[in-house]
Design an enzyme around this catalytic site. Structure first.
Site, PDB file in Angstrom:
ATOM      1  N   GLU A 192      82.918 -96.944 -62.654  1.00  0.00           N
ATOM      2  CA  GLU A 192      83.643 -97.297 -61.438  1.00  0.00           C
ATOM      3  C   GLU A 192      82.972 -98.444 -60.693  1.00  0.00           C
ATOM      4  O   GLU A 192      81.757 -98.563 -60.694  1.00  0.00           O
ATOM      5  CB  GLU A 192      83.686 -96.082 -60.495  1.00  0.00           C
ATOM      6  N   ASP A 250      84.723 -84.585 -58.209  1.00  0.00           N
ATOM      7  CA  ASP A 250      84.761 -85.979 -57.794  1.00  0.00           C
ATOM      8  C   ASP A 250      85.434 -86.922 -58.777  1.00  0.00           C
ATOM      9  O   ASP A 250      85.231 -88.116 -58.741  1.00  0.00           O
ATOM     10  CB  ASP A 250      83.351 -86.476 -57.477  1.00  0.00           C
TER      11      ASP A 250
END
Lengths: 356, 356
Positions: free
Chosen positions: A64, A235
């Protein structure tokens, strides 16, 4: 290559320098000061350029990029999440990040963020709990005793005064490691044989497991009224820790709804299920905990502003302290348009090979 | 800190090392080999995880992240574009980037990319022209003689055999700089007093100006039939170089339509105006130039796969060549879950200060 202005140089904080910086400040002081920066940036939430992180998912994990900007500074973090790494002797999460000047686009800092992410995640949890946990909470269960556990414990100690811990992990070795590391740091710690035992009688329940799957670390019957749940481990898409029924009984607080609805515990709920944004509580626009019997849930997935706060804090702490090295990162020709000329002239500075 | 496997270390290519690497290979050879990597990656376009770059716009410029992945490697570039920087003695564009393993998320390379971006932009232009320019093109106009100009000239020489240049810049000093740098490198070069003069009689027109505004570097009457236009400078919203009428007469080729429609020359056209994707031409799925009289236009804005190709090429070239330094970027505790223990133990390795 290095001019007087050293326009080419960007300070870099290595893992070794980060550890030395943290130790020189002291872990609890670092967490407390970092929490101050995080809180300050939540309070000025509206100035930030916000976007859900840019994720590249693969079979074994996710990579990410998490950018944000307050209009003066720009920051981003590179971070991966690969649960299978642990079995291969690698970190589940590694990260690095940078700060840049918005006005020029020039980088001002590059830093390791594996350690820094662990610290900012814990500091963010503690900031949320400061507003949401029952008044005077001093006891906490930590379910999942991996890389994040000790940081959570120390952040809650430094910021809320939590000094009684009940630990549980599916792998007893993780709990033993956690107890060993926290020994002598001012906690009374109980190692528990089940999640049920761990949550018994505590004011705060932290879940921080790493499996990339829908798990049920907590079931509904385990959660009594009045507790604060600090859910750190759910998450990414397909990864949750709490039973849906707990969510239905809780007042849910999140960092940035567009990201949390994809990645957090609330991915189990309809897209319009009501949630409160943490920044609104911190800035006093909305209430946090309403009454003693309420279950509050911080559905933490980690947001770019928290990394920004962490980089900003480290950048401020670095000044003249010798905890960074110089990276020759930026091309700096004498005349900005003469990039090729700089290359040509490098040839005369000690390279025998032909240019063309 | 450093174990046998050196899991904490990521190789870093500084500006100085990049220049030495480029010079040791030779600029034209570097451009030719790099073009090969770019072409190869365009040919396998369909395997890439593609997204328009993530841009953060401010008054004076833009900061962008450009990620992509082929499923084995992940790469991204940080790049800014600040036209006003030049007046302050700074680069308009600076960049750095990284490659990581998709399977573990661990970084494998961090590199300066200011010089590398200049090289990959020029190499991409030359790859496109190889498929689109008139057969046997040996002459090129370059309008805008800033940091990109010499790289364009050398890429077109190395890959297409272009050896006759006609240069124009609104600032005569830029043209003089360009002529000086290209002297003795095998070109016959004419400095021109106007864009009209520069484009006279050439087979290829390259535009590479830097103003962040709608300009009209080329008007319709200046462009004769049969030329190839290599439009490099129109690369962000609100920044174009060509008159709309030229676009209407041209067969338009782009890298990645969702990005080019926002940033390229074609932002002047309706969203459904037909364009051809360059990868389809390179992989033989669609024709490039159809007939001698056709005007072909490569509306280049720069795409993440090109940076990926460049990082991949540099990574391959580095092997054992000594053109990188070791960055202590990744935390590597003996036991992956024991991040806090690593921090604790660092204290006993030469730090006098208290941990907590």
């Amino acid at each position: 290559m290095i001019t007087d202005r050293q326009l080419n140089i960007v300070p870099f904080v290595s893992v070794d320098h980060m550890m030395k910086l943290v130790l020189s400040i002291g872990v609890e002081t670092f967490l407390t000061e970092l929490a101050g920066y995080i809180e300050e940036d939540f309070r000025r939430w509206e100035v930030f350029d916000k976007t859900p992180r840019v994720a590249s998912h693969s079979r074994d994990g996710v990579i990410e990029l998490m950018p944000t900007s307050d209009g003066i500074l720009y920051g981003f973090k590179y971070v991966n999440g690969h649960p299978k790494n642990m079995k291969e002797g690698l970190q589940t999460v590694t990260a690095f990040g940078m700060l840049a000047d918005v006005a020029s686009g020039y980088p001002r800092l590059i830093s390791e963020m594996t350690i820094l992410t662990a610290l900012r995640t814990a500091a963010t949890s503690a900031v949320a709990a400061k507003y949401l946990a029952p008044e005077g909470s001093t006891s906490m269960a930590i379910i999942g005793n991996g890389a994040q556990a000790e940081f959570q414990a120390l952040a809650f100690k430094a910021i809320l005064g939590v000094d009684r811990l009940q630990l549980y992990d599916i792998d007893a070795a993780a709990t033993a490691k956690c107890m060993r590391n926290l020994k002598g740091l001012g906690f009374s710690i109980k190692s528990c044989a089940s999640p049920q035992e761990a949550v018994q009688g505590v004011a705060i329940i932290t879940t921080a497991t790493a499996d990339k799957q829908y798990s049920t670390i907590l079931t509904d019957n385990m959660v009594g009224s009045g507790v604060h749940i600090n859910a750190v481990g759910g998450d990414c898409p397909g990864k949750t820790e709490l039973h849906r029924d707990i969510l239905m009984r809780s007042e849910i607080f999140v960092e940035y709804p567009p990201q949390t609805r994809i990645e957090g515990e609330i991915q189990q709920l309809p897209g319009d299920h009501p949630v409160t944004e943490l920044w609104q509580v911190i800035s006093g626009k909305l209430p946090g905990r309403n009454h003693a019997g309420q279950i509050t849930l911080f559905d933490s997935v980690g947001f770019a502003t928290e990394d920004f706060s962490a980089l900003r804090y480290v950048h401020d702490k670095l000044k003249g302290a010798g905890f960074s090295e110089d990276l020759d990162l930026l091309a700096d020709p004498d005349e900005p348009r003469d990039l090729f000329g700089m290359l040509l002239r490098a040839q005369t500075k000690g390279l025998a090979q032909p240019v063309i």
